[in-house]
Design a protein around this motif. Sequence first.
Motif, short mmCIF file in Angstrom:
data_model
loop_
_atom_site.label_atom_id
_atom_site.label_comp_id
_atom_site.label_asym_id
_atom_site.label_seq_id
_atom_site.Cartn_x
_atom_site.Cartn_y
_atom_site.Cartn_z
N ARG A 1 0.96 -1.31 0.30
CA ARG A 1 0.02 0.07 -0.26
C ARG A 1 0.76 1.57 0.26
N ASP B 1 -7.69 -0.70 4.69
CA ASP B 1 -6.89 1.29 4.87
C ASP B 1 -8.61 1.99 5.30
N ASP B 2 -8.63 1.75 6.59
CA ASP B 2 -10.38 2.61 6.90
C ASP B 2 -9.55 3.45 8.61
N GLU C 1 -8.94 6.85 9.41
CA GLU C 1 -9.75 7.92 9.29
C GLU C 1 -11.03 7.62 9.89
N ASP D 1 -8.56 15.18 -0.78
CA ASP D 1 -7.67 14.55 0.47
C ASP D 1 -6.61 16.05 0.53
N PRO E 1 -13.67 8.81 4.69
CA PRO E 1 -12.17 9.05 4.73
C PRO E 1 -11.31 9.57 3.43
N HIS F 1 -7.89 8.40 1.96
CA HIS F 1 -6.67 7.03 2.06
C HIS F 1 -5.49 8.04 2.15
#
Length: 405
Positions: free
Chosen positions: A85, A204-205, A208, A340, A372, A374
């Motif tokens: 990631r 991935d959460d 957030e 973002d 969210p 990411h």
Amino acid sequence: MAINSYYTLIAATIVLLLGKFLVQRIKFLQDFNIPEPVAGGLVAAVLITVLHSFTGFSLKFEKPLQDAFMLIFFSSIGLSADFSRLKAGGLPLVIFTAIVGAFIFVQNVVGVGLAKVLDIHPAIGLITGSITLTGGHGTAGAWGPTLEKEFGIGGATGLGIAAATFGLVFGGLIGGPVARRLINKQGRAKVSNNGEQTDNYQSDDAFESHCKTRLITADSAVETLALFAACLAFAEFIKAYQLDEQYFYKLPKFVLCLFAGVILRNVLTLVFKRDMFDRAVDVFGNASLSLFLAIALLDLKLWQLTGMAGSVTVILAVQTVVMILYATFVTYVLMGRDYDAAVLSAGHCGFGLGATPTAVANMQSITQSFGPSHKAFLIVPMVGAFFVDIINALILSGFVEFLKK
């Protein structure tokens, strides 16, 4: 009066519950996305200050517990950092790092410049610059004795701690409003199911969506605690050898914990094909973040801030305005002017004035309302924990050498 670790933990929990109660019921706090630990912590700090003003009585909360929660939080970031990631950071990670580095330079130019204008020692401009604001309490404690020795600034360490405390508070106060204003200009609506009680967990959460329910087992909790212990033990082992600079570079302990978490996570998943308990890492990491901020604000001595010299207060106020302008017109613009980028701006306010945990808390307050991000939660913790301290140390060394001439 010294408060031991047991009572400190109880007090921190009460602060968090108070903060949650205030944010849920005061529209101002909701509208400006003030983090719950900041809301509750400031109320507690004010009450303690009133007690001190009328009685001269003060409370001292044990530091080791606060430090432990900070180290666990950074370990959780490392344990959540899957190399597969991390590749997603790419160019935005490089750009954000450059933006942060440029701001550190600007912060010191503003501090030293204003110090000269206000006719105080230019080195005090560094204390009210990146030493305390970007660097935080640890950097303030490390550089204080150096400035006292090199420039004869009496009380540099105490002044640094007070300035770092100022930054911790205001870093948590301005991040939410800055991002909220930028998001409102985009016309983005709030999410309606962000706090939904669900076990539809995605790794991935992790940070957030911190209010989402995570279902974990006793076995996964115990194994995750062992991973945290391994990260902290690694940091302790490395610190034991840092007196010999031939072998180890003097990195802060929280960076070592994060580094250990990254290595441990990826060795277990890539080499041993072991599944990680991301749910448990998430729960312990977020709980540690909230408790760290609560204890830090509980130990906030507001009377020390009000006792700072007027010139120093002016510099810190200007630095806060500069941070707001930089996050709005530089960070947000260069990171893409999208959602973002707005969340990244909130994070930059957090560690540009305070610390990485403050940055994450700022971003959580935004993503809890608007969904969210990411990208932001991938970039900010890595830059705030790894690159900021290295860049800050190099820039500060240059400024110190310049002021010596």
